[in-house]
Design an enzyme around this catalytic site. Structure first.
Site, PDB file in Angstrom:
ATOM      1  N   GLU A 193       0.795  -1.237   0.000  1.00 49.37           N
ATOM      2  CA  GLU A 193       0.000   0.000   0.000  1.00 49.37           C
ATOM      3  C   GLU A 193       0.827   1.286   0.000  1.00 49.37           C
ATOM      4  O   GLU A 193       0.634   2.156   0.842  1.00 49.37           O
ATOM      5  CB  GLU A 193      -0.960  -0.023   1.195  1.00 49.37           C
ATOM      6  CG  GLU A 193      -1.892  -1.222   1.163  1.00 49.37           C
ATOM      7  CD  GLU A 193      -2.740  -1.393   2.431  1.00 49.37           C
ATOM      8  OE1 GLU A 193      -2.664  -0.543   3.329  1.00 49.37           O
ATOM      9  OE2 GLU A 193      -3.473  -2.399   2.506  1.00 49.37           O
ATOM     10  N   GLU A 249      -6.040 -11.043  -0.752  1.00 49.83           N
ATOM     11  CA  GLU A 249      -6.899 -10.751   0.415  1.00 49.83           C
ATOM     12  C   GLU A 249      -8.365 -10.686  -0.012  1.00 49.83           C
ATOM     13  O   GLU A 249      -9.078  -9.740   0.313  1.00 49.83           O
ATOM     14  CB  GLU A 249      -6.493  -9.406   1.053  1.00 49.83           C
ATOM     15  CG  GLU A 249      -5.035  -9.327   1.445  1.00 49.83           C
ATOM     16  CD  GLU A 249      -4.625  -7.999   2.091  1.00 49.83           C
ATOM     17  OE1 GLU A 249      -5.509  -7.214   2.490  1.00 49.83           O
ATOM     18  OE2 GLU A 249      -3.422  -7.753   2.188  1.00 49.83           O
TER      19      GLU A 249
END
Ligand code: 9MR
Length: 345
Positions: free
Chosen positions: A152, A261
């Site tokens: 991220e 995820e």
């Protein structure tokens, strides 16, 4: 039929696991039955490796080489080793779940303590990565097959570019990312795959930013093996065409693709709601399977973010109960589970 068996020709099937899963015989039996990959949902993030007590008590001693401890990570590694289920390492370099003091001069907890210098942070980064990888590779050789090296690094909206408020960006600058991969490559055992991992990787701007500013430079130096598409999706706001385009774009770079995820937020537990969820999973798995079969993307793993609905992070995050996963609260297979199995038939 188990998930891993159904998909074994195509890619491994994984799930995230929590500390409480590791304490539950029932959860462990489900893990052995269905999954060929696990990811610690939290317990292998920097906050769990960094020994706060020791670093804060002796900041001079550790100011270049942070003290680490291994109790929390061991629970996952022991299970992976004993069960023979390979583990995805998550995550080495992230702005979140890394204590703020780690980025500060003298490991200070004062609110406006200055950032540690670029030079010190690069040294801390190298020693952190070295310490974690050497621990894992010495005590659990062959158990961790891949790492999310950086997670991220790009802002919510890709057009804003780098996530500038990250402690890593603040203390080092944007090249923190390439340095992280150089260190990871230097210390990772041969064959351990290095991934860049992010959410909303199908957002047009974010996708282009990741390709141009992250993946291409890493590929040029041979530092990255795969792209992690987290895939936290929302049932009422699905754009699977956009998803497919992104998958093909990352796949076209020649990298492995892992869906790291996966969950699809759904607030409707009625039969209708659960059937809609099943259709969405079905469509997504068809896209992944087609991409694998037609050579558009070398998908090597799909990891579901949670073993059962009542353990999903989404309920907390969305402030409403989420029925987003493949199994219900007692591990009963939902229509979504059947849809995933049927997609591969
Ligand atoms: O599922 C994780 C949740 O239990 C934690 O509270 C949260 C803290 O940020 O992290 C969640 O996992 C995140 C993952 O590590 C990175 N991508 C987003 C995931 C969901 O927030």
């Amino acid at each position: 039929m188990s998930l891993k068996k159904a998909y074994e020709q195509f890619f491994s099937m994984g799930t995230s696991v929590s500390w409480s899963n590791m304490m539950s015989e029932e959860a462990k039996a489900e893990l052995k039955k269905h999954y060929s990959s696990i990811t610690a949902e939290n317990g292998m993030k920097p906050m769990f490796f960094l020994d706060e007590k020791e670093n804060l008590a002796n900041p001079e001693k550790y100011h270049e080489c942070p003290a680490l401890h291994f109790e929390s990570p061991r629970i996952y590694l022991d299970f992976a080793k004993e069960s023979g289920i390979p583990l995805r390492g998550h995550v080495l370099v992230w702005h979140s779940q890394t204590p703020m003091w780690f980025f500060k001069e003298k490991y200070s907890k004062e609110e406006d303590a200055p950032w540690a210098s670029r030079e010190i942070m690069l040294t801390r980064m190298e020693n952190y990565i070295k310490g974690v990888l050497e621990f894992v590779q010495t005590e659990y050789p062959g158990v961790v097959y891949a790492w999310d090296v950086v997670n991220e690094a790009v802002e919510e909206r890709g057009q804003q570019g780098w996530r500038q408020w990250s402690g890593w960006y603040q203390s080092i600058g944007e090249d923190f990312l390439i340095h992280a991969y150089r260190f990871a490559r230097k210390y990772a055992a041969p064959g351990v795959k290095l991934f860049y991992n992010d959410y909303n990787t199908f957002d047009t701007f974010k996708k282009d930013f990741i390709v141009e500013n992250i993946l291409k430079p890493l590929i040029a130096e041979g530092l990255v093996d795969g792209m992690g598409m987290q895939s936290h999706l929302v049932l009422n706001d699905l754009d699977l065409d956009g998803y497919k385009q992104a998958l093909y774009k990352y796949g076209g770079l020649g990298l492995e693709i892992q869906v790291t995820e996966l969950d699809i937020h759904n607030n409707d537990p009625s039969e209708d709601g659960l059937n809609k969820l099943a259709e969405a999973y079905s469509e997504l798995f068809h896209i992944l399977l087609d991409a694998k079969k037609n050579g558009k993307a070398n998908v090597t793993n799909v990891t579901i973010w949670g073993m059962k609905d009542d353990e999903s992070w989404l309920t907390d995050f969305r402030k409403e109960t989420s029925y987003s996963l493949l199994f219900g609260n007692n591990y009963e297979p939902k229509a979504a589970y059947q849809a995933v199995i049927d997609a591969v038939k």
